[in-house]
Write an enzyme that holds these catalytic residues in place. Sequence first.
Site, PDB file in Angstrom:
ATOM      1  CG  ASP A   1      34.182  46.990  35.775  1.00  0.00           C
ATOM      2  OD1 ASP A   1      34.126  46.312  34.725  1.00  0.00           O
ATOM      3  OD2 ASP A   1      34.995  47.924  35.938  1.00  0.00           O
TER       4      ASP A   1
ATOM      5  CG  HIS B   1      36.554  53.628  39.819  1.00  0.00           C
ATOM      6  ND1 HIS B   1      37.333  53.799  38.704  1.00  0.00           N
ATOM      7  CD2 HIS B   1      36.360  52.292  39.922  1.00  0.00           C
ATOM      8  CE1 HIS B   1      37.586  52.623  38.147  1.00  0.00           C
ATOM      9  NE2 HIS B   1      37.020  51.687  38.865  1.00  0.00           N
TER      10      HIS B   1
ATOM     11  CD  GLN C   1      33.377  50.447  37.868  1.00  0.00           C
ATOM     12  OE1 GLN C   1      32.909  50.684  36.750  1.00  0.00           O
ATOM     13  NE2 GLN C   1      34.383  49.598  38.043  1.00  0.00           N
TER      14      GLN C   1
ATOM     15  NE  ARG D   1      45.734  45.439  36.408  1.00  0.00           N
ATOM     16  CZ  ARG D   1      44.617  46.114  36.127  1.00  0.00           C
ATOM     17  NH1 ARG D   1      43.971  46.747  37.087  1.00  0.00           N
ATOM     18  NH2 ARG D   1      44.145  46.150  34.896  1.00  0.00           N
TER      19      ARG D   1
ATOM     20  CG  ASP E   1      41.890  49.716  37.512  1.00  0.00           C
ATOM     21  OD1 ASP E   1      42.156  48.969  36.560  1.00  0.00           O
ATOM     22  OD2 ASP E   1      40.790  50.295  37.646  1.00  0.00           O
TER      23      ASP E   1
ATOM     24  CD  GLU F   1      44.390  49.234  33.289  1.00  0.00           C
ATOM     25  OE1 GLU F   1      43.803  48.867  32.266  1.00  0.00           O
ATOM     26  OE2 GLU F   1      43.986  50.182  33.984  1.00  0.00           O
TER      27      GLU F   1
ATOM     28  CG  HIS G   1      40.968  41.400  33.542  1.00  0.00           C
ATOM     29  ND1 HIS G   1      42.186  42.037  33.475  1.00  0.00           N
ATOM     30  CD2 HIS G   1      40.108  42.298  34.069  1.00  0.00           C
ATOM     31  CE1 HIS G   1      42.058  43.264  33.949  1.00  0.00           C
ATOM     32  NE2 HIS G   1      40.802  43.448  34.329  1.00  0.00           N
ATOM     33  CG  ASP G   2      40.432  44.917  31.137  1.00  0.00           C
ATOM     34  OD1 ASP G   2      39.322  44.633  31.634  1.00  0.00           O
ATOM     35  OD2 ASP G   2      41.262  45.652  31.677  1.00  0.00           O
TER      36      ASP G   2
ATOM     37  NE  ARG H   1      35.204  44.097  30.485  1.00  0.00           N
ATOM     38  CZ  ARG H   1      35.393  45.030  31.427  1.00  0.00           C
ATOM     39  NH1 ARG H   1      36.558  45.634  31.535  1.00  0.00           N
ATOM     40  NH2 ARG H   1      34.417  45.363  32.250  1.00  0.00           N
TER      41      ARG H   1
END
Length: 638
Positions: free
Chosen positions: A142, A185, A253, A283, A285, A327, A391-392, A516
């Site tokens: 991922d 995760h 994950q 960050r 997540d 995020e 990046h997403d 992505r």
Amino acid sequence: MSDWISQAASEAWQRLAPMQQTRFSAAEWAEFSARAETKWEQLFRLLHLLYGWRYDFAWSLNEILDVAATGYLERRKPHRRVDREPRGEFLKDQSTLWAMTYLDLYAGNAQKLPDRLDHLQSLGITHLHLLPPYAVPEGANDGGYAVSDYRRLRPDLGTTKQLRRSVDKLRIEGVGVVLDLVCNHTAADHTWARAALDGDPQFADFYYFFPDRTLPDQLSPHLRPIFPDRGGDAFTWLPEKKLWVWTTFHSYQWDLNYRNPRVLAAVAGEMLYLANLGVAAIRMDATPFLWKEPGTSCENRPEAHFVLQILRLIADLACPSVVFLSEAIVHPDDVASYVNPAECELGYNPLLMTSVWDALATEDVRFLVTALRERFALPSGCHWLTYLRSHDDIGWGFADEDALQMGVDPRLHRRYLNGFYSGAFPGSFARGELFQHHQQTGDARISGALASLAGLESAFQDVDPAATDLAVDRILAAFAVTIFAGGIPLLMLGDEIGSLSNHSYRADPLLAADNRWSHRHRFSEEAFAQAALGIGPEGRLLAGVQSLLVLRRSLPPLGQPRTFATGHRATIGFENGPITVLVNLGQSVAILENPPATHDFLRNEDWQNNVLAPYEFRILANPGFGSVSNTDTSPENG
Ligand code: OTU
């Protein structure tokens, strides 16, 4: 008179503190315990709220304090010095500019990162988010968001020691590094996960395991499939253990179980390890998913906020200068709920991002007006990261109720936007792709590079110089909104020179299923040097972005944008502190009603006109601010 819990907190401190004190020098203890004086009670309250019912609560308190103390003691001198200053002064600085990139795609490896300082400084970047560089499992990971070990890097990226040295070098040169805590995760092969599977009782409750489908089947109907490509179920069967495990994202994950205080302590330990590498910010997540409550969507639970508040308080004890970035890509109300001084002082603003794309597609700024007028305010001291691409994927996260109020059917509108940006819609300039298309619901998100979504790729394909110019104008108009809206501008590196989507990832079987990767740019020294000459569309784009950033740096603080009617449906108008911004986000000429007659900062000329060309924008001086120089690149000091 203090209440019983404040009494209990103080008693707990008196019992636990002496055990820690022996690890500290007198000066260190004075500093650490002074911080605890202001933070301990709130930390105790929150921990009591989540875990006070447990037989081992006192033990958990001790463990959390121990983690914070270790984090403090392992902190190096220069960072301890920064910790003594008020946190996040840079957030207010108009010269603060964030960028994001993958370490390997940008610099090759951790050691070579400082080789990119020239590039970073030529753009004025002050903060660099490196997407997760940590050890990952073999196979899919991922994009690094399946972390096997925070204390090791992916072998091809070097060692954490090398990373720490590079982080230090960048910091000395004025660039703070930002790293992820993927707090929801871990990878399925993380030591905690392995220990859990090996039957280590200490780790038995680190994740959510189920012996059969009874609970998963009760939970499932309430859960939103985040990555529907994998079939829509959030649970993964572990055949060797005959167990189901909760996996919100990919099957590899595993969601962490924060109902177990040991998980919180362990995650805090990894967080402080990252902090002590010397990062400026962390960050957080996927914040919405941190707490599960059966019978609910298991997103944005109040306890998810408590978990973040606890992490913040632990950081306040050990590394107070480190800023948290949230995020959360959810309903705009929920996105904003994580951005406050007790949780994260910074948050991504996905609504502004999607609203700019919406306006470019529809040539109608209604969603953008809502994003700026109704949904931009944050508590004092907190800031948005304003961006166009990350990046997403792009998910159309506007509030359904906002759409309905405009008379827009949210479902049809999302379908239209997906059609437009995947290029399926007739006449669309965009060349993106659908990401995670959900067959049953028709939902999808969009992948693709900024330049490809904004028409540069199609213009190149058609060898159409006029369309090429228009695409560059379109990108600059979009940047004008995000750079002057009032948050901290964030740049996905490569977008500033118009890097197109790149489909070479399809040849890699591990990446092929995730489009992505089409917009996660690899840095090209040649391409950047070429653009820096100012020639061609890439050169014009880079020069344009640079001049917007230079102007932003020269301005007194921006604050809250105040939108006004421009009389033209594709033109956004807003005032913000010293400036008035007018941006035509449509491809036709705009005739404006009552535009201000004043000084244009960017072109350094007086402007008195009621016409904007396609994608033309004006950054105008508000009364009393006409004399700000647009060539001053030093940080503002007023
Ligand atoms: C984040 O994004 C990361 O940015 C992604 O790169 C990861 O794949 C993911 O977490 C899992 O770690 O769904 O499409 O509300 O929407 O966390 C992006 C938050 C995502 C999620 C968000 C997630």
